[in-house]
Design a protein around this motif. Structure first.
Motif, PDB file in Angstrom:
ATOM      1  N   MET A  27      30.063  82.584  37.454  1.00 39.14           N
ATOM      2  CA  MET A  27      29.510  82.047  38.701  1.00 39.14           C
ATOM      3  C   MET A  27      30.150  80.705  39.045  1.00 39.14           C
ATOM      4  N   ILE A  31      32.903  79.890  42.297  1.00 42.05           N
ATOM      5  CA  ILE A  31      32.578  78.971  43.385  1.00 42.05           C
ATOM      6  C   ILE A  31      33.450  77.724  43.376  1.00 42.05           C
ATOM      7  N   LEU A 163      19.132  88.450  39.495  1.00 42.76           N
ATOM      8  CA  LEU A 163      20.305  87.693  39.924  1.00 42.76           C
ATOM      9  C   LEU A 163      21.064  88.443  41.020  1.00 42.76           C
ATOM     10  N   THR A 164      21.160  89.757  40.881  1.00 43.40           N
ATOM     11  CA  THR A 164      21.828  90.561  41.909  1.00 43.40           C
ATOM     12  C   THR A 164      21.095  90.473  43.234  1.00 43.40           C
ATOM     13  N   ILE A 167      21.738  86.983  44.761  1.00 42.42           N
ATOM     14  CA  ILE A 167      23.078  86.806  45.320  1.00 42.42           C
ATOM     15  C   ILE A 167      23.258  87.601  46.607  1.00 42.42           C
ATOM     16  N   LYS A 168      22.708  88.808  46.664  1.00 44.05           N
ATOM     17  CA  LYS A 168      22.969  89.683  47.802  1.00 44.05           C
ATOM     18  C   LYS A 168      22.036  89.475  48.989  1.00 44.05           C
ATOM     19  N   GLY A 173      21.945  82.821  48.093  1.00 46.44           N
ATOM     20  CA  GLY A 173      22.967  83.760  47.641  1.00 46.44           C
ATOM     21  C   GLY A 173      24.076  83.918  48.669  1.00 46.44           C
ATOM     22  N   LYS A 174      23.683  84.007  49.946  1.00 49.52           N
ATOM     23  CA  LYS A 174      24.696  84.097  51.000  1.00 49.52           C
ATOM     24  C   LYS A 174      25.527  82.818  51.057  1.00 49.52           C
ATOM     25  N   MET A 176      26.166  80.912  48.507  1.00 50.18           N
ATOM     26  CA  MET A 176      27.067  80.964  47.351  1.00 50.18           C
ATOM     27  C   MET A 176      28.293  81.801  47.661  1.00 50.18           C
ATOM     28  N   ARG A 177      28.073  82.960  48.286  1.00 51.38           N
ATOM     29  CA  ARG A 177      29.206  83.829  48.595  1.00 51.38           C
ATOM     30  C   ARG A 177      30.132  83.184  49.620  1.00 51.38           C
ATOM     31  N   THR A 200      24.176  76.665  41.448  1.00 50.37           N
ATOM     32  CA  THR A 200      24.961  77.566  40.602  1.00 50.37           C
ATOM     33  C   THR A 200      24.931  77.119  39.150  1.00 50.37           C
ATOM     34  N   ILE A 246      30.668  88.889  38.988  1.00 49.71           N
ATOM     35  CA  ILE A 246      29.413  89.025  38.241  1.00 49.71           C
ATOM     36  C   ILE A 246      29.306  90.398  37.568  1.00 49.71           C
TER      37      ILE A 246
END
Length: 300
Positions: A27, A31, A163-164, A167-168, A173-174, A176-177, A200, A246
């Protein structure tokens, strides 16, 4: 066949622990493009924090399950605070510096935390109570998998699912992406990149602390040096699966766990680490980006 399943489940347990630590590596790298070599020491600090809490609550006569849950909760909070502070002190000032500077800082933080715990505690191995009870429904399968291993597998699965989802589907989570894809563009559209990076580190430290508590309870001892070995293995797993991915961190951890388990069971336990690194080299020769990693071209 029974021996095969025993080795398979043992490798799955190993891989689950590696995965909880490898997630922090992948992670952070995804990032900020940083290898946080001090991450293994966060795992170690989580185990020692839990041991201190367990010692206090045991003297007060608390229930074993309550002690384990409270100790794990305190370890997560304390380790997350360490991860947050470490990012602010050792890494944030070096974000625009050459990558080698941040790498040296990470190694320095690793050595500092090791010696800090060495001076604050002891260089000897300390006993860690096994607080996970033996479940009655597991008795017929106790020769293959025990209750502690089952708890480790279930806990790891729950952490992965949560965690999934985070993130999604969550706002952070958005963010982070977006930060992982293009930090500058994320800042232009209003993403608080500093906060995203801090979160993070907090999440990665929390998962490492959970792994530290579970494996210490399973093995029955802790030492100031356990974070170095576990951290190196988790880093290998993250690279094996594809650093920055991930799902790759999880897959790489499981592959590494199974590799060590089967090699130990069928060949020799003396060279399990050697075989694991040979396997890593072979994978990277034919798949340099890792199993699920993607090759990217850098601008020069």
């Amino acid at each position: 066949m029974e021996y095969f399943f025993e080795l398979f489940l043992g490798g799955l347990t190993r891989g689950s622990i590696y995965a909880l630590i490898a997630l922090g590596y992948t992670m952070v790298y995804g990032i900020v493009q940083l290898i946080n070599f001090a991450h293994g020491e966060i795992y170690m600090i989580g185990a020692f924090t839990a041991l201190i809490v367990i010692s206090v609550l045991t003297m007060l006569g608390w229930n074993q399950i309550a002690i384990l849950l409270i100790a794990a909760g305190v370890a997560v909070v304390y380790s997350s605070a360490y991860g947050y502070t470490m990012e602010k002190i050792a890494y944030k000032p070096l974000r625009k510096a050459p990558r080698l500077s941040a790498l040296i800082s990470a190694i320095g933080m690793s050595l500092f935390l090791q010696n800090y715990v060495l001076l604050a505690q002891t260089s000897d191995f300390m006993p860690f109570p096994g607080l996970i009870p033996d479940f009655e429904f597991m008795e017929p399968y106790a020769h293959i998998i025990g209750s502690p291993e089952l708890v480790i597998l279930i806990t790891t699965a729950i952490v992965m699912v949560l965690l999934t989802i985070l993130i999604k589907f969550s706002k952070i989570g958005k963010a982070m992406r977006a930060t992982a894809q293009d930090r500058d563009m994320a800042m232009l559209v209003g993403v608080n990149v500093n906060w995203v990076i801090s979160v993070t580190f907090i999440i990665g430290s929390a998962t490492a602390a959970i792994g530290g508590v579970l494996i210490a309870s399973h093995i029955g001892q802790v030492n100031f040096y356990i974070g170095f070995i576990a951290g190196i293995k988790a880093f290998v797993a993250a690279v094996l699966g594809g650093i920055g991915s991930i799902p790759g961190a999880v897959l790489g951890s499981l592959v590494l766990g199974w590799t060590e388990s089967f090699f130990t069971g069928y060949i020799s336990s003396d060279y399990e680490d050697v075989f694991a690194f040979i396997f890593l080299v072979l994978i990277l020769i034919f798949r340099p980006a890792g199993i699920l990693g993607r090759s990217t071209a850098e601008k020069v």
